[in-house]
Enzyme design. Structure first.
Site, PDB file in Angstrom:
ATOM      1  N   PHE A 111      -0.539  -1.507  -3.666  1.00  0.00           N
ATOM      2  CA  PHE A 111      -0.584  -0.417  -2.683  1.00  0.00           C
ATOM      3  C   PHE A 111      -0.997   0.921  -3.280  1.00  0.00           C
ATOM      4  O   PHE A 111      -1.373   1.832  -2.556  1.00  0.00           O
ATOM      5  CB  PHE A 111       0.767  -0.299  -1.954  1.00  0.00           C
ATOM      6  CG  PHE A 111       1.693   0.753  -2.492  1.00  0.00           C
ATOM      7  CD1 PHE A 111       2.545   0.487  -3.545  1.00  0.00           C
ATOM      8  CD2 PHE A 111       1.718   2.021  -1.930  1.00  0.00           C
ATOM      9  CE1 PHE A 111       3.408   1.456  -4.031  1.00  0.00           C
ATOM     10  CE2 PHE A 111       2.572   3.006  -2.411  1.00  0.00           C
ATOM     11  CZ  PHE A 111       3.413   2.724  -3.466  1.00  0.00           C
ATOM     12  N   LYS A 112      -0.946   1.059  -4.597  1.00  0.00           N
ATOM     13  CA  LYS A 112      -1.319   2.328  -5.211  1.00  0.00           C
ATOM     14  C   LYS A 112      -2.769   2.718  -4.879  1.00  0.00           C
ATOM     15  O   LYS A 112      -3.127   3.883  -4.906  1.00  0.00           O
ATOM     16  CB  LYS A 112      -1.156   2.273  -6.732  1.00  0.00           C
ATOM     17  CG  LYS A 112       0.212   1.851  -7.233  1.00  0.00           C
ATOM     18  CD  LYS A 112       1.293   2.845  -6.891  1.00  0.00           C
ATOM     19  CE  LYS A 112       2.558   2.652  -7.715  1.00  0.00           C
ATOM     20  NZ  LYS A 112       3.287   1.422  -7.388  1.00  0.00           N
ATOM     21  N   ASP A 113      -3.585   1.701  -4.542  1.00  0.00           N
ATOM     22  CA  ASP A 113      -4.969   2.000  -4.168  1.00  0.00           C
ATOM     23  C   ASP A 113      -5.063   2.855  -2.911  1.00  0.00           C
ATOM     24  O   ASP A 113      -6.037   3.573  -2.715  1.00  0.00           O
ATOM     25  CB  ASP A 113      -5.742   0.697  -3.902  1.00  0.00           C
ATOM     26  CG  ASP A 113      -6.005  -0.088  -5.186  1.00  0.00           C
ATOM     27  OD1 ASP A 113      -6.231   0.537  -6.236  1.00  0.00           O
ATOM     28  OD2 ASP A 113      -5.982  -1.329  -5.119  1.00  0.00           O
ATOM     29  N   LEU A 116      -4.620   6.275  -4.473  1.00  0.00           N
ATOM     30  CA  LEU A 116      -5.418   6.598  -5.660  1.00  0.00           C
ATOM     31  C   LEU A 116      -6.911   6.408  -5.451  1.00  0.00           C
ATOM     32  O   LEU A 116      -7.705   6.819  -6.288  1.00  0.00           O
ATOM     33  CB  LEU A 116      -4.921   5.805  -6.869  1.00  0.00           C
ATOM     34  CG  LEU A 116      -3.658   6.444  -7.446  1.00  0.00           C
ATOM     35  CD1 LEU A 116      -2.933   5.487  -8.378  1.00  0.00           C
ATOM     36  CD2 LEU A 116      -3.984   7.746  -8.161  1.00  0.00           C
ATOM     37  N   THR A 146       0.277   1.814 -10.860  1.00  0.00           N
ATOM     38  CA  THR A 146      -0.353   3.133 -10.795  1.00  0.00           C
ATOM     39  C   THR A 146      -1.436   3.254 -11.856  1.00  0.00           C
ATOM     40  O   THR A 146      -2.515   3.768 -11.595  1.00  0.00           O
ATOM     41  CB  THR A 146       0.688   4.254 -11.024  1.00  0.00           C
ATOM     42  OG1 THR A 146       1.536   4.305  -9.890  1.00  0.00           O
ATOM     43  CG2 THR A 146       0.030   5.596 -11.196  1.00  0.00           C
TER      44      THR A 146
END
Ligand SMILES: *Cc1c(COP(=O)(O)O)cnc(C)c1O
Length: 487
Positions: A111-113, A116, A146
């Site tokens: 989910f960091k995409d 980011l 991350t």
């Protein structure tokens, strides 16, 4: 309305959104928060008509108010494109009675995409707006996801350098392979002998190290952060809570205007805090169920009012949640009290490792042990054929406990934070004990066969890529490392 940002710890310095994004963290060590949380200026019904990008625009323009409409559109268009393997960007998967918001369709399959992929554009735009001439050095501590998402986002972005620190023995094999094979002239990946909290604490210290900052400024560098302490990470995450709600309505699982619950697998408290902001902005949120693994500091906090990190740190099968110091909780404390109180409890946390803070709000703490996590993966797969990753499974097991405890039948969305392929070895082991000894990379193929799904292209053949980053350092050597690296 123009929204300004200030530190959770009280300095009266107000900055714009773009300035807060460039700085990453406030000078006094606090986190930037909006002075007030804006309310949506459109009828909620509208969200069912919008694409992800349109929704992102209409939400972000309320918070990042010093960006022009064109600037925001440029950032959003550049972020949410073919990098994602579905046009929906964040699809909702309804499986039996469960609803999973799949946030793992981006380039690093976690989910960091979601945040980011846009942060580098927000940051570059912010640097131009604010006349920043220096090279921006992104310092990032990662519990596994991350790091890779930030590396992908910032690789070869002009005017930036990125240094990522990860716990050498605290990430999955796939996570590590993803990071140490990263290409890009401006990227640097370093293992540390220590855990995520060690890395995060050391990085935060560097951000407030005035001597080092002055020295590097002379050489033409300023620091910023890609961690969720950066408000530029948090704001884009608010969007998908609205998007989940819209999809629930479209799927006939929720009536427009009715309340919704979200269950969020939590580590640094960034994802779930974005859900809290969405609620304050006008999304009808009933409860936010904060799911922890065995490192259940947050569970204990929401149950007892005492935050206490004086305990054993446990390495679990959900490594991105192996965190004792959840940075973004500081933002919640600020919103629930004030900067004086926040400053006091944060200094108690750093001096004695604990503080007390009575909390009465929409959060419920739950947690799942490793066996419970495995059982959740196993049972859902056996019943439906749907495969969850280990982090999502912590949330699923936690939600089931919540349901048993409260009988609260408000429609619920489980926020799904990673593709099962990212943690294929443990996922397979959960599905069937006979896969116990499958090698981490072989597990990708086996999982593909067992589940009848394809290995996501970003990690196909990852074990055959050249390792480009081999440095490992002690946990107290971060400052020296950064200094030498930039000299
Ligand atoms: C980072 C991460 C989490 C925890 O999210 P926070 O915003 O830190 O609470 C959960 N699951 C996965 C897969 C992650 O990468």
């Amino acid at each position: 309305m123009n929204i300004m940002f200030r530190s959770t710890r009280g300095s009266k310095n107000y900055v714009t959104a773009s300035q807060a994004i460039v700085k990453g963290i406030a000078e006094d060590g606090g986190l930037y928060v909006p002075e007030n949380i804006p309310h949506i200026d459109f009828p909620l019904e509208e969200i069912t008509k919008w694409s992800y990008k349109e929704l992102a625009y209409n939400v972000l323009k309320l918070i990042l108010t010093d960006y022009t409409g064109d600037e925001l559109k440029y950032c959003i268009d550049s972020a949410y494109d073919e990098k994602f393997d579905t046009e929906l960007i964040a699809p909702l998967a309804s499986v039996g009675d469960n609803n999973f918001l799949e946030l793992f369709h981006g380039r690093t399959i976690a989910f960091k995409d979601m945040a980011l992929s846009i942060l580098p554009y927000l940051l570059k735009t912010a640097a131009v707006k604010n006349g920043v001439k220096e090279n921006i050095v992104i310092l990032t501590a990662t519990s596994g996801d991350t790091g890779k998402a930030a590396l992908e986002g910032f690789a070869d972005v002009e005017g930036t350098q990125i240094i990522v620190f990860f716990p050498e023995d605290g990430v999955s094999d796939v996570q590590k392979a993803q990071m140490v094979t990263q290409q890009g002239e401006n990227t640097c990946v370093v293992g540390i002998r220590g855990n995520f909290d060690d890395a995060q604490t050391a990085v935060k210290k560097i951000f407030t190290d005035n001597e080092l900052k002055a020295e590097l400024k002379e050489k033409g560098y300023v620091f910023s952060s890609a961690n969720s302490i950066n408000i530029g990470r948090l704001a884009p995450q608010i969007v998908y809570y609205f998007y989940a709600y819209a999809q629930m309505v479209k799927a006939g699982r929720l009536s427009m205007g009715d309340k919704i619950n979200f269950t969020v697998p939590t580590g640094n408290f960034g994802n779930i805090l974005a859900g809290y902001y969405a609620g304050k902005m006008g999304l009808p949120v009933n409860r936010l169920i904060c799911a922890s693994n065995d490192n259940k500091v947050l569970y204990d906090f929401f149950r007892t009012g005492k935050y206490d990190i004086n305990r054993e740190f446990t390495v679990t099968v959900s490594p991105s949640m192996d965190i004792l110091i959840s940075s973004n909780l500081e933002r919640l404390l600020y919103h629930l009290s004030n900067s004086d109180r926040t400053k006091t409890v944060m200094s108690e946390l750093s001096s004695k490792g604990s503080y007390e803070f009575g909390i009465e709000d929409e959060f419920t703490g739950e947690y799942a042990t490793i066996p419970e996590t495995f059982k959740a993966i196993h049972d859902l797969f056996a019943e439906t054929g749907y495969v969850m990753d280990t982090h999502t499974a912590v949330a699923k097991a936690s939600y089931d406990k919540y349901l048993a405890e409260t009988k609260d039948n408000t429609p619920n969305v489980i926020v799904s934070t990673a593709s099962p392929y990212k943690f294929a070895k443990d996922v397979l082991k959960a599905i069937d004990g006979k896969y116990d000894n499958v090698d981490a990379f072989k597990a990708l193929e086996v999982l593909s066969e067992v589940s009848g799904t394809e290995i996501p292209s970003p990690i196909k053949g990852i074990d055959k890529r050249e390792v480009l980053h081999k440095t490992v350092i002690d946990r107290d050597a971060l400052r020296e490392f950064v200094k030498n690296k930039l000299n």
